[in-house]
Design a protein around this motif. Structure first.
Motif, PDB file in Angstrom:
ATOM      1  N   LYS A  82       1.873  48.987   8.117  1.00  0.00           N
ATOM      2  CA  LYS A  82       1.205  50.297   8.094  1.00  0.00           C
ATOM      3  C   LYS A  82       2.157  51.424   8.491  1.00  0.00           C
ATOM      4  O   LYS A  82       1.893  52.595   8.211  1.00  0.00           O
ATOM      5  CB  LYS A  82      -0.008  50.287   9.023  1.00  0.00           C
ATOM      6  N   GLU A  97       1.121  41.414  10.593  1.00  0.00           N
ATOM      7  CA  GLU A  97       1.290  42.803  11.023  1.00  0.00           C
ATOM      8  C   GLU A  97       0.735  42.970  12.422  1.00  0.00           C
ATOM      9  O   GLU A  97      -0.340  42.468  12.753  1.00  0.00           O
ATOM     10  CB  GLU A  97       0.564  43.746  10.063  1.00  0.00           C
ATOM     11  N   GLY A  98       1.507  43.650  13.279  1.00  0.00           N
ATOM     12  CA  GLY A  98       1.089  43.859  14.655  1.00  0.00           C
ATOM     13  C   GLY A  98       0.201  45.068  14.829  1.00  0.00           C
ATOM     14  O   GLY A  98       0.002  45.853  13.907  1.00  0.00           O
ATOM     15  N   SER A  99      -0.305  45.236  16.060  1.00  0.00           N
ATOM     16  CA  SER A  99      -1.188  46.365  16.347  1.00  0.00           C
ATOM     17  C   SER A  99      -0.455  47.697  16.287  1.00  0.00           C
ATOM     18  O   SER A  99      -1.077  48.759  16.211  1.00  0.00           O
ATOM     19  CB  SER A  99      -1.826  46.187  17.736  1.00  0.00           C
ATOM     20  N   ASP A 100       0.899  47.640  16.314  1.00  0.00           N
ATOM     21  CA  ASP A 100       1.691  48.867  16.197  1.00  0.00           C
ATOM     22  C   ASP A 100       1.975  49.236  14.752  1.00  0.00           C
ATOM     23  O   ASP A 100       2.676  50.215  14.478  1.00  0.00           O
ATOM     24  CB  ASP A 100       3.002  48.725  16.969  1.00  0.00           C
ATOM     25  N   GLU A 114       3.349  39.032  21.295  1.00  0.00           N
ATOM     26  CA  GLU A 114       3.271  40.485  21.473  1.00  0.00           C
ATOM     27  C   GLU A 114       3.604  40.864  22.905  1.00  0.00           C
ATOM     28  O   GLU A 114       3.109  40.273  23.862  1.00  0.00           O
ATOM     29  CB  GLU A 114       1.873  40.982  21.124  1.00  0.00           C
ATOM     30  N   ASN A 118       3.444  46.471  22.649  1.00  0.00           N
ATOM     31  CA  ASN A 118       2.646  46.246  21.431  1.00  0.00           C
ATOM     32  C   ASN A 118       3.470  45.815  20.223  1.00  0.00           C
ATOM     33  O   ASN A 118       2.953  45.761  19.112  1.00  0.00           O
ATOM     34  CB  ASN A 118       1.826  47.495  21.060  1.00  0.00           C
TER      35      ASN A 118
END
Length: 213
Positions: A82, A97-100, A114, A118
């Motif tokens: 993103k 894909e990470g939360s960041d 993680e 983040n």
């Protein structure tokens, strides 16, 4: 004037004070001032972000909407997060894909971990995970160690490698028989030896790649 660094370096942590220009790999610089290690017979290419990316022979390249070029290994793919950054996914690795908003690639049998910053980091099978003072997870190979630079970033030092602290206060790991150079932005990069295997994706991405982010 450029000066050589003696190849018989024995200290575990050194303060960089000169540029070493005799490695089998070569360094190239783009308008942003960063030096990049370019593989023998490979090429250095500039993206729209003015950063140089090393593209080994037989690899493909792709450019993300953020202007960065990415080297894609044979039979590998690319994934965009993103945050609009592309990353390479070697064949057989899984991605997510990470939360960041950053995409990540995990080798077979490895874990996605993680940190408190983040960011998700790949921890290969059999490696240990340590969180640095800056909140980043560091993946440390068996029998490896860690060093922290004055910038508070911690990096892994595989067994037999040397830890270097550059003029920008960042620490990097230099492989056996490898060398290092300093870019005009004062960042130090490792130049692997000529016999470094670029298909050793775990070392390429989880050691050399991580320390250059």
């Amino acid at each position: 004037m450029k000066s050589c660094i003696k190849s018989s370096i024995t200290a575990s942590i050194l303060i960089v004070s000169a540029i070493n220009a005799s490695a089998a790999w070569k360094s190239e610089t783009c308008p942003d001032g960063r030096a990049v290690a370019v593989t023998p017979n490979g090429g250095g290419y500039c993206g729209l972000d003015n950063r140089t990316t090393s593209i080994p022979t037989g690899w493909n390249k792709a450019q993300g909407s953020d202007g960065r070029l990415v080297a894609i290994p044979p039979q590998g793919t690319a994934k965009k997060g993103k945050d609009q950054r592309l990353i390479a996914i070697p064949k057989g690795w899984r991605s997510g894909e990470g939360s960041d908003g950053r995409a990540f690639a995990i080798p077979p049998g490895g874990m996605a971990v993680e940190g408190s910053d983040n960011r998700i980091v790949a921890v290969p099978k059999g490696w240990k995970q340590v969180e640095g003072k800056d909140g980043r997870i560091v993946a440390v190979p068996p029998e490896g160690t860690m060093i922290k630079g004055p910038d508070e970033r911690t990096i892994a030092i595989p067994k037999g490698w040397i830890g270097i602290v550059g003029r920008d206060n960042r620490a990097i790991a230099v492989p056996p028989d490898g060398e290092y150079v300093i870019g005009s932005d004062q960042r130090t990069i490792a130049l692997p030896p000529n016999n470094f295997d670029v298909t050793d994706y775990i070392t390429l991405y989880c050691i050399l790649g991580v320390q250059m982010e």
